[in-house]
Motif scaffolding. Structure first.
Motif, mmCIF file in Angstrom:
data_model
loop_
_atom_site.group_PDB
_atom_site.id
_atom_site.type_symbol
_atom_site.label_atom_id
_atom_site.label_comp_id
_atom_site.label_asym_id
_atom_site.label_seq_id
_atom_site.Cartn_x
_atom_site.Cartn_y
_atom_site.Cartn_z
ATOM 1 N N LEU A 169 2.299 -19.370 -14.135
ATOM 2 C CA LEU A 169 3.095 -19.490 -15.193
ATOM 3 C C LEU A 169 3.970 -20.188 -14.165
ATOM 4 C CD1 LEU A 169 4.113 -15.820 -15.460
ATOM 5 C CD2 LEU A 169 4.559 -17.844 -17.158
ATOM 6 N N SER A 170 4.916 -20.953 -14.997
ATOM 7 C CA SER A 170 5.399 -22.555 -13.884
ATOM 8 C C SER A 170 7.068 -22.230 -14.233
ATOM 9 C CB SER A 170 5.545 -24.183 -14.044
ATOM 10 O OG SER A 170 4.198 -24.373 -13.969
ATOM 11 N N LYS A 171 7.594 -20.946 -12.729
ATOM 12 C CA LYS A 171 9.061 -20.724 -13.060
ATOM 13 C C LYS A 171 10.256 -22.249 -13.392
ATOM 14 C CE LYS A 171 11.960 -18.574 -10.341
ATOM 15 N NZ LYS A 171 12.710 -17.738 -11.799
ATOM 16 N N VAL A 172 10.681 -22.188 -14.225
ATOM 17 C CA VAL A 172 11.994 -23.192 -14.263
ATOM 18 C C VAL A 172 13.000 -21.860 -13.985
ATOM 19 C CG1 VAL A 172 13.600 -23.830 -16.075
ATOM 20 C CG2 VAL A 172 11.216 -23.515 -17.091
ATOM 21 N N ILE A 223 9.868 -20.742 -33.577
ATOM 22 C CA ILE A 223 10.512 -20.708 -31.966
ATOM 23 C C ILE A 223 8.568 -19.735 -31.615
ATOM 24 C CG2 ILE A 223 11.126 -20.085 -29.971
ATOM 25 C CD1 ILE A 223 13.692 -20.559 -31.769
ATOM 26 N N MET A 283 6.960 -17.847 -28.145
ATOM 27 C CA MET A 283 6.677 -17.956 -26.964
ATOM 28 C C MET A 283 5.900 -16.710 -26.521
ATOM 29 S SD MET A 283 10.346 -15.714 -27.132
ATOM 30 C CE MET A 283 10.840 -14.387 -28.629
ATOM 31 N N SER A 296 0.245 -27.587 -25.417
ATOM 32 C CA SER A 296 1.740 -27.137 -25.169
ATOM 33 C C SER A 296 2.243 -26.913 -24.576
ATOM 34 C CB SER A 296 1.886 -26.429 -26.567
ATOM 35 O OG SER A 296 1.521 -27.237 -28.375
ATOM 36 N N ILE A 297 3.342 -26.399 -23.969
ATOM 37 C CA ILE A 297 4.475 -25.618 -23.399
ATOM 38 C C ILE A 297 5.090 -23.769 -23.830
ATOM 39 C CG2 ILE A 297 6.351 -25.487 -21.597
ATOM 40 C CD1 ILE A 297 4.625 -27.705 -20.580
ATOM 41 N N MET A 308 12.855 -14.398 -17.822
ATOM 42 C CA MET A 308 12.409 -15.239 -18.483
ATOM 43 C C MET A 308 11.449 -16.146 -17.437
ATOM 44 S SD MET A 308 14.427 -16.942 -21.129
ATOM 45 C CE MET A 308 13.550 -18.291 -21.881
ATOM 46 N N PRO A 368 7.286 -20.826 -23.564
ATOM 47 C CA PRO A 368 8.018 -19.734 -22.548
ATOM 48 C C PRO A 368 7.706 -19.005 -22.001
ATOM 49 C CG PRO A 368 9.709 -20.315 -24.624
ATOM 50 C CD PRO A 368 7.760 -21.541 -24.584
ATOM 51 N N VAL A 369 8.128 -17.985 -21.349
ATOM 52 C CA VAL A 369 6.431 -15.882 -21.474
ATOM 53 C C VAL A 369 8.212 -15.381 -21.294
ATOM 54 C CG1 VAL A 369 5.255 -14.916 -19.988
ATOM 55 C CG2 VAL A 369 4.629 -17.392 -20.771
ATOM 56 N N GLY A 371 8.928 -18.161 -16.880
ATOM 57 C CA GLY A 371 8.270 -18.984 -16.668
ATOM 58 C C GLY A 371 7.853 -19.928 -18.018
ATOM 59 N N ILE A 372 6.912 -20.526 -17.756
ATOM 60 C CA ILE A 372 6.526 -21.829 -19.221
ATOM 61 C C ILE A 372 4.540 -21.772 -18.345
ATOM 62 C CG2 ILE A 372 8.536 -23.337 -19.521
ATOM 63 C CD1 ILE A 372 7.342 -25.234 -18.530
ATOM 64 N N ILE A 373 3.977 -21.575 -19.893
ATOM 65 C CA ILE A 373 2.469 -21.723 -19.731
ATOM 66 C C ILE A 373 2.417 -22.763 -20.405
ATOM 67 C CG2 ILE A 373 2.051 -19.537 -18.787
ATOM 68 C CD1 ILE A 373 1.416 -19.062 -22.042
ATOM 69 N N ASN A 374 1.390 -23.838 -19.737
ATOM 70 C CA ASN A 374 -0.111 -24.661 -20.545
ATOM 71 C C ASN A 374 -0.779 -23.840 -21.512
ATOM 72 O OD1 ASN A 374 -1.356 -26.719 -21.576
ATOM 73 N ND2 ASN A 374 -2.536 -27.092 -19.417
#
Lengths: 162, 698, 121
Positions: A36-39, A91, A93, A55-56, A46, A58-59, A48-51
């Motif tokens: 995960l990349s943290k925003v 949406i 997620m 596509s991006i 929340m 959010p998790v 972060g986001i995954i690839n």
């Protein structure tokens, strides 16, 4: 099938040893735990986001969302990628859960209205209580997992003036 | 000018395309007001743009169609099968005239007359006088055609003494179409006899163009009397289909030019060497002649390809399809980056070669895919002519709109989102900027105000300026109002740009009276938001009495960004390269030296820095060494402190989606070669937030 | 920025030309007749001269002759302002070394197109 008696398929999963179910119509796919990349400056749940194949996505950590602490990475940790339509916008997620179990059939009749559990707990995201083989399942209302406020999330510190 | 004409042609063709569709639908639902309006508007727009270029044939004809449609619009005529039929025919006719708008042929005029007669009869407005007898309407299949011209141009020795610039002249030819030029230098004398003020070169030019012979001749209009000029049409459009199958051979061209006889040709053909080489060896022709003939052969070949190509291969594609293509290409580029990374770990030559090939191909594919979405902004510009005319009428002002740089290309998605902000800015200029004609006259200005729309490239950005020669902005009044509204502190000093930018704040309007058009308190802040959402920025300059210029700086494309990849902890971020000025190291001792003020020395001054870790509320321990990226932002020069600068990175931007819609510090994300992600930083927002927070903490 | 010298005794013509040219991104010098123009040329070397024909003190064709004689200015392009009916002037001008002509009445586009033709892009 008679009126009011409709069979739907549900995906079951656990969060903090509690069993949950989600209509499969909302589910796109199930992933293992992935990087995960943290925003920055987003609420903790929340994660972060995954690839997801370019596509991006959010998790959301359901355990954190329900106030039960951070989901630790185990061999069973799964991310359920779901989608819902809101304001004509789809949406997508990811919901981070402790483990994903199985797909089951539930009659609408098998789902009972949410019991009153005290004013302190917001139960809007619970569609009802399902019952399968004498075990109770919390059936999630996907559209309500995030509140309107959370959907239009503003970074924790608002930027005012310029 | 030629680019503008091209834009006109493209726009007109697009309009005619929708016109056809609308007419066909209208036939089935003849009472649809919106459709009738749409059909009318097409004629109106074409007439207006054609008038810009003085395309009289088109203007006169569309005027008649327009007035018939106007009667339909006013309910004086009903939509009949016959009307649809005639309008469709008129549409085809206009399309055919647009093929060579500046040069309407007698055939066109004849068709115009027939159609006008029929239209007037239908509308009951026919003139009493009998129509001039005209030739039968010909097949409307007059597709626009290319011709190939051979131009032999021998300037007089003294041509420079008339101030003639041969380069400009050749450039003008080049503008007409596909051009190849051959300079015969054999007449240049030895250095001793050479006079640098004389012209010695003979030029042979092959021009593939849609322009008529007259248009080509016009290029030479100023030099006709001071040169030898021979313009011949080698392949005329009309004969082209006949020779499409077979192109002229080199030998035939040389025979055609009278340089060799057919016998000589068949003699050399019996040997095996390449024809041109043999002829040279045999002294039949000079190497220059062969080269020039080869030129012709090649040019004719190209013409054929072009003619064949343009006739059939222009297709309309839905922009969503292009978007999905660009998405796929983005993923391909990402996958390719991973492949390259993996291949570098294995010392396998064939794998490496393959990885390199894929890299080259995907770069090419990416550039092509991006190119597909680039469209000239001219069509958007031309839409504003009507707006300006209507607005100036309703406000009692006299106005012209000047547009320049319409050929400047921008990503379609940027252009689509630019329309509303531009409309608003133009409205503002006319409403608040340009004074009433009497006031202008009193101030010694022309009664007629001018608003110019200018687009130009500037690095990876496009600058669009909305310029008016109106009253200009009143600095003091804006500043006073800013203080009154609490937007500016009593002791705060603002520079000019900062003062003018106050007008972009919500609810900020200094207009003394509210007009229909603007000054309703909404608008400029919305414009500002939309430009920002496109990754652009706004600069305002203004001089009282002289006018105001609003410059929008926009990225060429929304899909790709040149960035600097940086790291904070395990997370990676991208800083847009356009704003990066320098990268420095920030060691322990620097940190201690500047701890209090958070300033560091840069180019002779002190510059504030922002530690992203702190701004992102990351409370982990700082690394021993950090890097500092010096950036130019809307809020001034700032140092951005990160753990490490990794390097340049060209990235495909991914939207973060609805959940992060209001997250201001991040404009998107990108997927790196190893499949991990990096967030793209919005420096203007970051520095703005840092300013607010540092003020709050003091 | 390319510089253009406008020579015309009519203020209206000068001002409108100046406006078009400035809009077109050119720097503009002015003279009201041939004499004034030559004065300007003593210190300036514009990229182009646009001159009217009928002017007091010194007419456009004489100015043209003088320009072509000057070693510093002989290669400067000169455009002559004429009207449709003045065919003979175009020919006369050509013979004296005019680069081309602009036919009155003109608009911004016409002027800029002719200038582009002479000065290049």
């Amino acid at each position: 099938m008679g009126e009011g008696k409709k069979m739907n398929q549900y995906l079951t999963f656990t969060v903090s040893e509690e069993a949950y179910a989600l209509n499969v119509l909302n589910v796109r796919e199930v992933l293992e735990f992935t990087q995960l990349s943290k925003v920055p400056r987003m609420p903790e749940f929340m994660r972060g986001i995954i690839n997801l194949r370019g596509s991006i996505v959010p998790v959301i950590d359901l355990k954190l969302k329900f106030g039960l602490g951070l989901t630790e990475k185990t061999i069973d940790t799964s991310i359920i990628v779901c989608e819902m339509v809101m304001d004509e916008e789809t949406i997508v997620m990811g919901l981070m859960t402790d483990s994903v179990k199985e797909v089951i059939d539930l009659d609408d009749d098998d789902i009972e209205p949410t019991p009153y559990v005290g004013a302190k707990i917001d139960t809007a995201f619970i569609l009802g209580m399902g019952k399968k083989d004498d075990k109770f399942l919390i059936v999630l209302n996907m559209e309500k997992v995030l509140t309107a406020n959370e959907l239009n999330m503003v970074s924790t510190a608002e930027i005012s003036g310029e | 000018m030629d680019q503008f004409k091209q834009v006109f042609v493209e726009e007109a063709e697009e309009l005619l395309g929708t016109l056809e569709d609308n007419l066909l639908v209208l036939e089935d639902s003849p009472d649809d007001r919106d459709l009738i309006d749409a059909v009318f508007r097409v004629m109106h727009t074409i007439k207006g743009s054609a008038a810009m270029f003085d395309f009289k044939g088109i203007v006169d004809f569309t005027h008649v169609v327009e007035s018939v449609l106007d009667r339909v619009r006013n309910g004086e005529l009903t939509v009949s099968h016959e009307l649809i039929d005639l309008t469709l025919k008129s549409r085809d006719h206009i399309q055919s005239m647009i093929g060579s708008p500046s040069d309407v042929t007698p055939e066109h005029e004849a068709t115009s007359a027939v159609l006008i007669g029929a239209l007037e009869k239908l509308a009951g407005t026919e003139k009493k006088a009998p129509l001039p007898s005209v030739k039968k309407v010909q097949n409307d299949e007059d597709v626009e055609c290319y011709s190939l011209y051979r131009i032999l141009f021998i300037p007089d020795r003294e041509i420079f003494f008339s101030g003639t610039n041969l380069i400009a002249l050749l450039e003008e030819l080049q503008d007409l179409g596909e051009y190849s030029c051959y300079a015969y230098t054999s007449s240049i004398p030895s250095l001793a006899e050479y006079n640098p003020e004389m012209s010695y070169i003979r030029w042979e030019i092959y021009l593939t163009t849609k322009a008529s012979l007259n248009a080509v001749k016009d290029v030479f209009i100023f030099v006709e009397s001071s040169c030898e000029l021979e313009i011949s049409s080698l392949v005329e459009a009309s004969e082209l289909p006949d020779c499409l199958g077979e192109e002229k051979r080199l030998g035939e061209i040389l025979i055609g030019r009278g340089l060799i006889t057919p016998e000589e040709l068949s003699d050399v053909l019996s040997t095996q060497k390449p024809v041109g080489q043999i002829m040279m060896e045999n002294g039949l022709v000079s190497s220059t002649d062969v080269e020039s003939a080869l030129h012709q052969q090649q040019t004719e070949r190209k013409l054929r390809e072009k003619q064949g190509g343009e006739r059939e291969n222009t297709i309309r594609v839905k922009s969503e399809k292009l978007d999905s293509l660009v998405d796929s290409v983005g993923e391909l580029v990402t996958a390719q980056a991973r492949l390259s990374q993996i291949s570098s770990q294995y010392d396998d030559p064939s794998l490496n070669a393959l990885a390199e090939l894929i890299e080259r191909l995907s770069t090419e594919l990416r550039d092509n895919a991006m190119g597909l979405r680039m469209v000239p902004i001219g069509t958007t510009f031309s839409r504003f002519k009507r707006l300006v005319r209507d607005l100036s009428n309703s406000l009692g002002k006299e106005m012209t709109l000047v547009t320049r740089g319409g050929e400047t290309e921008l990503d379609k998605s940027v252009i689509d989102k630019l329309n509303d902000p531009l409309v608003h800015l133009i409205r503002n200029s006319i409403d608040h900027g340009i004074e009433a004609p009497e006031i202008r006259a009193e101030a010694g200005k022309k009664r007629e105000g001018t608003v110019s729309l200018v687009a130009d490239y500037s690095g990876a950005n496009v600058i669009i300026q909305i310029k008016d020669d109106g009253a200009g902005l009143d600095r003091e009044r804006i500043l006073a109002k800013g203080r009154e509204k609490g937007l500016v502190g009593p002791d705060e000093n603002l520079n000019e740009n900062e003062i003018f930018k106050l007008i972009l704040q919500p609810g900020f309007s200094t207009a003394q009276k509210i007009t229909d058009v603007s000054g309703r308190g909404v608008g400029m802040d919305v414009v500002s938001k939309e430009i920002e959402s496109l990754g652009g920025s706004i600069f305002i300059t203004s001089t009282v009495g002289k006018g105001t210029t609003i410059s929008l700086s926009l990225p060429l494309t929304l899909a790709i960004i040149e960035g600097l990849l940086v790291r904070i902890g395990d997370e990676k971020f991208v800083i847009p390269l356009a704003s990066v000025q320098a990268c420095l190291e920030l060691g322990q001792e620097d940190r201690e030296a500047h701890r209090e003020k958070r300033l560091f020395p840069f180019r002779g001054g002190m510059v504030p820095y922002i530690r992203l870790r702190e701004l992102f509320l990351d409370r982990r321990e700082l690394p021993d060494r950090e890097h500092l990226v010096v950036t130019q932002t809307e809020n001034g020069i700032f140092g951005i402190v990160v753990d490490e600068v990794i390097g340049d990175y060209q990235t495909v931007i991914k939207n973060l989606g609805r959940l992060y819609k209001n997250l201001q510090l991040i404009t998107g994300a990108t997927i790196l070669g190893d499949g991990t992600m990096a967030l793209i930083l919005d420096l203007n927002k970051i520095t703005a937030l840092a300013k607010v927070e540092s003020t709050a903490s003091l | 920025m390319k510089q253009i010298l406008i020579v015309d005794d009519s203020r209206t013509v000068r001002d409108s030309l100046k406006f078009f040219l400035k809009e077109g991104g050119y720097d503009v010098l002015e003279g009201a007749d041939g004499v004034e123009a030559l004065k300007v040329l003593e210190t300036a070397r514009p990229n182009l001269i646009i001159t009217d024909v009928n002017m007091p003190n010194m007419d456009g064709l004489t100015l043209l002759e003088n320009v072509r004689k000057s070693p510093d200015h002989k290669f400067i392009p000169v455009l002559v302002l004429t009207t449709e009916s003045q065919q003979s002037i175009m020919e006369k001008g050509k013979a004296l070394g005019a680069t081309g002509w602009i036919v009155k009445p003109f608009d911004s586009q016409k002027v800029l197109a002719v200038i582009k033709k002479v000065l290049g892009g």
